[in-house]
Design a protein around this motif. Structure first.
Motif, PDB file in Angstrom:
ATOM      1  N   ILE A 125       0.876  -1.223   0.150  1.00 18.53           N
ATOM      2  CA  ILE A 125      -0.070  -0.080   0.037  1.00 18.53           C
ATOM      3  C   ILE A 125       0.956   1.187  -0.090  1.00 18.53           C
ATOM      4  N   TYR A 126       0.763   2.037  -0.885  1.00 22.23           N
ATOM      5  CA  TYR A 126       1.579   3.277  -1.202  1.00 22.23           C
ATOM      6  C   TYR A 126       0.717   4.736  -1.269  1.00 22.23           C
ATOM      7  N   SER A 127       1.139   5.661  -0.668  1.00 22.03           N
ATOM      8  CA  SER A 127       0.641   6.971  -0.585  1.00 22.03           C
ATOM      9  C   SER A 127       1.210   7.685  -1.659  1.00 22.03           C
ATOM     10  N   PHE A 128       0.413   8.403  -2.437  1.00 20.58           N
ATOM     11  CA  PHE A 128       0.981   9.360  -3.411  1.00 20.58           C
ATOM     12  C   PHE A 128       0.126  10.649  -3.500  1.00 20.58           C
ATOM     13  N   SER A 129       1.026  11.770  -3.543  1.00 16.78           N
ATOM     14  CA  SER A 129       0.213  12.933  -3.775  1.00 16.78           C
ATOM     15  C   SER A 129       1.026  13.910  -4.641  1.00 16.78           C
ATOM     16  N   PHE A 130       0.176  14.807  -5.542  1.00 15.31           N
ATOM     17  CA  PHE A 130       0.905  15.785  -6.133  1.00 15.31           C
ATOM     18  C   PHE A 130       0.158  17.313  -6.290  1.00 15.31           C
ATOM     19  N   HIS A 131       0.875  18.169  -6.656  1.00 16.73           N
ATOM     20  CA  HIS A 131       0.718  19.628  -6.461  1.00 16.73           C
ATOM     21  C   HIS A 131       1.006  20.410  -7.783  1.00 16.73           C
ATOM     22  N   VAL A 132       0.331  20.146  -8.827  1.00 14.64           N
ATOM     23  CA  VAL A 132       0.809  20.980 -10.219  1.00 14.64           C
ATOM     24  C   VAL A 132       0.695  22.387 -10.491  1.00 14.64           C
ATOM     25  N   VAL A 133       1.372  23.297 -10.544  1.00 12.49           N
ATOM     26  CA  VAL A 133       0.988  24.802 -10.397  1.00 12.49           C
ATOM     27  C   VAL A 133       1.112  25.192 -12.033  1.00 12.49           C
ATOM     28  N   LYS A 134       0.117  25.871 -12.489  1.00 10.42           N
ATOM     29  CA  LYS A 134       0.012  26.604 -13.678  1.00 10.42           C
ATOM     30  C   LYS A 134       0.237  28.001 -13.365  1.00 10.42           C
ATOM     31  N   VAL A 135       1.110  28.623 -14.154  1.00  6.92           N
ATOM     32  CA  VAL A 135       1.279  29.998 -14.108  1.00  6.92           C
ATOM     33  C   VAL A 135       1.132  30.795 -15.114  1.00  6.92           C
ATOM     34  N   TYR A 136       0.582  31.842 -14.804  1.00 11.61           N
ATOM     35  CA  TYR A 136      -0.195  33.030 -15.979  1.00 11.61           C
ATOM     36  C   TYR A 136      -0.670  32.313 -17.064  1.00 11.61           C
TER      37      TYR A 136
ATOM     38  N   GLY B 214       4.212  28.744 -19.667  1.00 14.14           N
ATOM     39  CA  GLY B 214       4.588  29.820 -18.486  1.00 14.14           C
ATOM     40  C   GLY B 214       5.466  28.820 -17.752  1.00 14.14           C
ATOM     41  N   GLY B 215       5.328  27.392 -17.678  1.00 11.00           N
ATOM     42  CA  GLY B 215       6.030  26.608 -16.738  1.00 11.00           C
ATOM     43  C   GLY B 215       5.171  26.056 -15.540  1.00 11.00           C
ATOM     44  N   TRP B 216       5.621  25.144 -14.673  1.00 13.16           N
ATOM     45  CA  TRP B 216       5.067  24.698 -13.631  1.00 13.16           C
ATOM     46  C   TRP B 216       6.118  24.648 -12.616  1.00 13.16           C
ATOM     47  N   LYS B 217       6.735  25.920 -12.330  1.00  9.01           N
ATOM     48  CA  LYS B 217       7.581  25.939 -11.166  1.00  9.01           C
ATOM     49  C   LYS B 217       6.906  25.751  -9.756  1.00  9.01           C
ATOM     50  N   TYR B 218       7.650  25.033  -8.917  1.00 13.43           N
ATOM     51  CA  TYR B 218       7.031  24.824  -7.396  1.00 13.43           C
ATOM     52  C   TYR B 218       6.163  23.803  -7.446  1.00 13.43           C
ATOM     53  N   SER B 219       5.780  23.020  -8.397  1.00 14.04           N
ATOM     54  CA  SER B 219       5.003  21.829  -8.483  1.00 14.04           C
ATOM     55  C   SER B 219       5.807  20.670  -7.837  1.00 14.04           C
ATOM     56  N   THR B 220       4.836  19.734  -7.283  1.00 13.19           N
ATOM     57  CA  THR B 220       5.549  18.505  -6.717  1.00 13.19           C
ATOM     58  C   THR B 220       4.978  17.532  -6.758  1.00 13.19           C
ATOM     59  N   PHE B 221       5.784  16.073  -6.608  1.00 14.78           N
ATOM     60  CA  PHE B 221       5.170  14.995  -6.880  1.00 14.78           C
ATOM     61  C   PHE B 221       5.848  13.870  -5.675  1.00 14.78           C
ATOM     62  N   SER B 222       4.912  13.393  -4.706  1.00 14.69           N
ATOM     63  CA  SER B 222       5.765  12.685  -3.849  1.00 14.69           C
ATOM     64  C   SER B 222       4.833  11.327  -3.489  1.00 14.69           C
ATOM     65  N   GLY B 223       5.599  10.422  -2.876  1.00 15.61           N
ATOM     66  CA  GLY B 223       4.994   8.996  -2.474  1.00 15.61           C
ATOM     67  C   GLY B 223       5.643   8.232  -1.518  1.00 15.61           C
ATOM     68  N   PHE B 224       5.262   7.380  -0.986  1.00 14.67           N
ATOM     69  CA  PHE B 224       5.976   6.525   0.021  1.00 14.67           C
ATOM     70  C   PHE B 224       5.192   5.246   0.415  1.00 14.67           C
ATOM     71  N   LEU B 225       5.943   4.086   0.632  1.00 11.32           N
ATOM     72  CA  LEU B 225       5.243   2.850   0.897  1.00 11.32           C
ATOM     73  C   LEU B 225       4.788   2.946   2.339  1.00 11.32           C
ATOM     74  N   VAL B 226       3.389   2.767   2.567  1.00  6.18           N
ATOM     75  CA  VAL B 226       2.771   2.797   3.832  1.00  6.18           C
ATOM     76  C   VAL B 226       3.124   1.343   4.659  1.00  6.18           C
ATOM     77  N   PHE B 227       2.783   0.274   3.967  1.00  5.62           N
ATOM     78  CA  PHE B 227       3.329  -0.987   4.326  1.00  5.62           C
ATOM     79  C   PHE B 227       3.333  -2.009   3.046  1.00  5.62           C
ATOM     80  N   PRO B 228       4.016  -3.091   3.314  1.00  3.77           N
ATOM     81  CA  PRO B 228       4.192  -3.791   2.277  1.00  3.77           C
ATOM     82  C   PRO B 228       3.128  -5.134   2.472  1.00  3.77           C
ATOM     83  N   LEU B 229       2.884  -5.814   1.352  1.00  9.56           N
ATOM     84  CA  LEU B 229       1.854  -6.752   1.540  1.00  9.56           C
ATOM     85  C   LEU B 229       2.528  -8.184   0.985  1.00  9.56           C
TER      86      LEU B 229
END
Length: 199
Positions: free
Chosen positions: A117-128, A184-199
């Motif tokens: 089980i993995y957790s993923f999150s993202f934050h994609v910024v559009k500029v101007y 215009g770019g997507w500066k400051y955008s982030t993409f993250s994830g981690f293993l919560v626990f193996p199965l």
């Protein structure tokens, strides 16, 4: 935690492994474990998993210290010229965390090292950018979740979302621009994830 068959030879082998590893899980009656803290796990179970190193006795051992986590960021504003015209993958140029080295920065793809089980999150910024964008999180090129940003009256806006996923070993997870542009770019955008626990 990786299971192995119990009881029988597990008890004797567990004592040997205890000296070198520090943790033994062995069911007294197949339901009640004995837990000793340390850096290595020996788990006795009637249904052993194939994940881990299995001895001829059917006992699996895996390090308890294995961790999986990543976090990538877009540090500069580049036009989408460095994005594939066919895949529209959202690329990142800096890695903040990459424990286990399972995030490929150049491809901006996470490759799962194990089932879990993995957790993923993202934050994609559009500029101007006055266009509405849609960002998909893909698991093996299949869209799992989406996020939208479409406010016409702000100079910066983010499409954000997060999810828990059951991921198989060697599954690929990435972000795709499904709709709109990132002119215009997507500066400051982030993409993250981690293993919560193996199965």
């Amino acid at each position: 935690m990786v299971p192995a068959r119990c009881p029988g030879p597990c008890a004797a082998l567990a004592l040997v492994l205890l000296l070198g590893c520090g943790v033994v899980f062995c069911g007294q009656n197949d339901t009640e474990p004995i837990v000793l803290e340390g850096k290595c796990l020996v788990v006795c179970d009637s249904n052993p998993s194939s994940d881990g190193v299995t001895s001829s006795l059917g006992i699996s051992v895996r390090s308890a210290g294995a961790k999986v986590a990543f976090s990538a960021v877009r540090g500069t504003n580049h036009e989408p010229s460095d994005m594939s015209n066919t895949s529209m993958t959202i690329y990142f140029d800096q890695v903040l965390v990459n424990i286990g080295n399972h995030f490929d920065l150049k491809a901006s793809v996470f490759l799962a090292p194990r089932r879990g089980i993995y957790s993923f999150s993202f934050h994609v910024v559009k500029v101007y950018n006055r266009q509405t964008i849609q960002v998909n999180l893909l698991q093996n090129d299949y869209p799992v979740i989406s996020a939208f940003a479409g406010d016409q009256d702000v100079t910066r806006e983010a499409a954000s979302n997060g999810v828990l996923l059951m991921v198989e070993r060697e599954d690929r997870v990435s972000l795709k621009l499904e709709r709109g542009t990132l002119m215009g770019g997507w500066k400051y955008s982030t993409f993250s994830g981690f293993l919560v626990f193996p199965l």
